[in-house]
Write a protein that holds these residues in place. Sequence first.
Motif, PDB file in Angstrom:
ATOM      1  N   VAL A  36       0.838  -1.303   0.232  1.00 42.20           N
ATOM      2  CA  VAL A  36      -0.096   0.018   0.065  1.00 42.20           C
ATOM      3  C   VAL A  36       0.841   1.285   0.182  1.00 42.20           C
ATOM      4  O   VAL A  36       1.888   1.322   0.831  1.00 42.20           O
ATOM      5  CB  VAL A  36      -0.838   0.158   1.164  1.00 42.20           C
ATOM      6  CG1 VAL A  36      -1.846   1.368   1.278  1.00 42.20           C
ATOM      7  CG2 VAL A  36      -1.853  -1.146   1.533  1.00 42.20           C
ATOM      8  N   VAL A  38       1.192   4.668   1.152  1.00 41.50           N
ATOM      9  CA  VAL A  38       0.262   5.364   2.190  1.00 41.50           C
ATOM     10  C   VAL A  38       0.535   6.797   2.189  1.00 41.50           C
ATOM     11  O   VAL A  38      -0.226   7.474   2.912  1.00 41.50           O
ATOM     12  CB  VAL A  38       0.625   4.631   3.794  1.00 41.50           C
ATOM     13  CG1 VAL A  38       0.164   3.125   3.696  1.00 41.50           C
ATOM     14  CG2 VAL A  38       2.149   4.846   3.787  1.00 41.50           C
ATOM     15  N   VAL A  63       1.189  -6.219   5.571  1.00 39.29           N
ATOM     16  CA  VAL A  63       0.940  -5.076   4.809  1.00 39.29           C
ATOM     17  C   VAL A  63       2.452  -4.365   4.680  1.00 39.29           C
ATOM     18  O   VAL A  63       3.013  -3.772   5.638  1.00 39.29           O
ATOM     19  CB  VAL A  63      -0.003  -3.757   5.203  1.00 39.29           C
ATOM     20  CG1 VAL A  63      -0.138  -2.559   4.203  1.00 39.29           C
ATOM     21  CG2 VAL A  63      -1.393  -4.271   5.445  1.00 39.29           C
ATOM     22  N   PRO A  65       3.869  -1.132   3.681  1.00 32.40           N
ATOM     23  CA  PRO A  65       3.595   0.422   3.463  1.00 32.40           C
ATOM     24  C   PRO A  65       4.627   1.155   2.977  1.00 32.40           C
ATOM     25  O   PRO A  65       5.975   1.013   3.244  1.00 32.40           O
ATOM     26  CB  PRO A  65       3.231   0.897   4.839  1.00 32.40           C
ATOM     27  CG  PRO A  65       4.261   0.258   5.936  1.00 32.40           C
ATOM     28  CD  PRO A  65       4.239  -1.153   5.284  1.00 32.40           C
ATOM     29  N   ASP A  87      -0.330  -2.488  -4.771  1.00 30.33           N
ATOM     30  CA  ASP A  87      -1.730  -2.901  -4.854  1.00 30.33           C
ATOM     31  C   ASP A  87      -2.841  -1.672  -4.709  1.00 30.33           C
ATOM     32  O   ASP A  87      -3.701  -1.661  -5.507  1.00 30.33           O
ATOM     33  CB  ASP A  87      -1.985  -4.038  -4.056  1.00 30.33           C
ATOM     34  CG  ASP A  87      -1.255  -5.107  -4.087  1.00 30.33           C
ATOM     35  OD1 ASP A  87      -1.058  -5.744  -5.096  1.00 30.33           O
ATOM     36  OD2 ASP A  87      -0.088  -5.444  -3.054  1.00 30.33           O
ATOM     37  N   VAL A  88      -2.582  -1.023  -3.538  1.00 30.73           N
ATOM     38  CA  VAL A  88      -3.429  -0.084  -3.175  1.00 30.73           C
ATOM     39  C   VAL A  88      -2.879   1.394  -2.865  1.00 30.73           C
ATOM     40  O   VAL A  88      -1.650   1.527  -2.593  1.00 30.73           O
ATOM     41  CB  VAL A  88      -4.194  -0.222  -1.866  1.00 30.73           C
ATOM     42  CG1 VAL A  88      -5.096   0.657  -1.346  1.00 30.73           C
ATOM     43  CG2 VAL A  88      -4.926  -1.764  -1.821  1.00 30.73           C
ATOM     44  N   TRP A 269      -9.352   5.934  -2.318  1.00 32.48           N
ATOM     45  CA  TRP A 269      -8.432   4.713  -2.304  1.00 32.48           C
ATOM     46  C   TRP A 269      -8.872   3.895  -3.636  1.00 32.48           C
ATOM     47  O   TRP A 269      -9.921   3.630  -4.204  1.00 32.48           O
ATOM     48  CB  TRP A 269      -8.770   3.937  -1.260  1.00 32.48           C
ATOM     49  CG  TRP A 269      -8.135   4.444   0.142  1.00 32.48           C
ATOM     50  CD1 TRP A 269      -8.865   4.815   1.298  1.00 32.48           C
ATOM     51  CD2 TRP A 269      -6.758   4.520   0.634  1.00 32.48           C
ATOM     52  NE1 TRP A 269      -7.910   5.229   2.234  1.00 32.48           N
ATOM     53  CE2 TRP A 269      -6.724   4.949   1.722  1.00 32.48           C
ATOM     54  CE3 TRP A 269      -5.616   4.036  -0.135  1.00 32.48           C
ATOM     55  CZ2 TRP A 269      -5.532   5.133   2.608  1.00 32.48           C
ATOM     56  CZ3 TRP A 269      -4.324   4.349   0.587  1.00 32.48           C
ATOM     57  CH2 TRP A 269      -4.406   4.791   1.780  1.00 32.48           C
ATOM     58  N   ILE A 271      -7.525   0.449  -6.291  1.00 32.21           N
ATOM     59  CA  ILE A 271      -6.602  -0.737  -6.580  1.00 32.21           C
ATOM     60  C   ILE A 271      -6.020  -0.782  -8.205  1.00 32.21           C
ATOM     61  O   ILE A 271      -6.889  -0.688  -8.981  1.00 32.21           O
ATOM     62  CB  ILE A 271      -7.462  -2.074  -6.456  1.00 32.21           C
ATOM     63  CG1 ILE A 271      -8.210  -1.923  -5.066  1.00 32.21           C
ATOM     64  CG2 ILE A 271      -6.761  -3.316  -6.661  1.00 32.21           C
ATOM     65  CD1 ILE A 271      -8.965  -3.063  -4.628  1.00 32.21           C
ATOM     66  N   ALA A 281      -6.628  -6.460  -1.204  1.00 33.44           N
ATOM     67  CA  ALA A 281      -6.673  -5.013  -1.393  1.00 33.44           C
ATOM     68  C   ALA A 281      -8.157  -4.699  -1.448  1.00 33.44           C
ATOM     69  O   ALA A 281      -8.325  -3.435  -0.706  1.00 33.44           O
ATOM     70  CB  ALA A 281      -6.322  -4.733  -2.850  1.00 33.44           C
TER      71      ALA A 281
END
Length: 364
Positions: A36, A38, A63, A65, A87-88, A269, A271, A281
């Motif tokens: 992710v 962030v 996760v 980050p 992924d995110v 947010w 994907i 995700a």
Amino acid sequence: MNRRRFMQAASSVAAVGALSTVAGRALAQSSGELTVAVGGGAWGKANIEAYVKPFEAETGIKVNPITDEMGRQQLELMVKTNNVTVDVFSMGQTTSYLVHARGLLEEIDYSIYKKEELDGIPDFAKQPFGIAALIYSHNLAYNTEKFATSAARPNTWADFWNVEKFPGARTLVTGAWGGGGPYEEALLADGVAPEKLYPLDIDRAFASLDKIKPHVRKWWTTGSEVQQMMHDKAVDMAQTYDGRAILLKDQGSPIEIVRNQAKLVWDFWVIAKGSPNATNAQKFIEFTSRADRQAVFAQLIPYGPCNLNAFHLMPEEVGRKLASHPDYMESSIPENGKWYAEVGADGVTNAERIIQRWNEWILL
């Protein structure tokens, strides 16, 4: 472009390097992992504390980050090469609409959401491709000392444009990025009803801007810039991010923020299409949309939650400082990123069209 989009543009080279360093690790991810982006600074830290750590604790999913952001070009490269390493991530709404139209994003699986959580999220904040990560706003703010003896205080964009009734220096955000510019405010000042703003009448917007242009001391480009001008009393009225005005007010500056006719802005947010961890995700984004998690996030960094049920779970004095407070929503106007992303018959988006017009207009 919003405040994080500006930061992203300034750090695009660094972002490419950061993403490449995780490529090998991401390719080796198991079904129990997730990568992710962030974001950096206090925003990234808040995402980790409010979402990443508790998500890992609840699900057992590891996760990874990344304290950086994902740009459009980076996303396109990942998807086109079938090498999705993140992924995110979050993206501004106009960019999100654009990349979704190009098939670069997964669809959100709303079947895994609880009805009571979805019911708390306004329609504009839940799209087929993403859920709003946070909400902030562009607001009118003014120096209370300047208007201390006035019979009335400015409360609308028509007041901001009314230099006879409310004399003084102004500042407005630059229009050089398309979305996030002063266009909605210009139309509201010219008498357009909020529900009639879109599609934007570009000619009418610039005609309105013509009227205020001589009274604008500076077209600001960053939040720190407008904050400094308000702090130094270089301007008497400003179009500003709500958080910047609130910070100054909390520090004792003679600043008042107007919530009426605020322009709501947000990130989604999303994907990446072809994510090797799409199921995880989906779970992560659902987790971030919960009212209890968003209440924690909002108390770590002053961005409004998209799940309005979060306001029941935080102190009233905290909620009153956030753009999405239910009492402010009725008189606020969500920016329509979908309109800015629409492509005309000539292949040009509305955002590109209005940027070109701005670049010509500002030199006149």
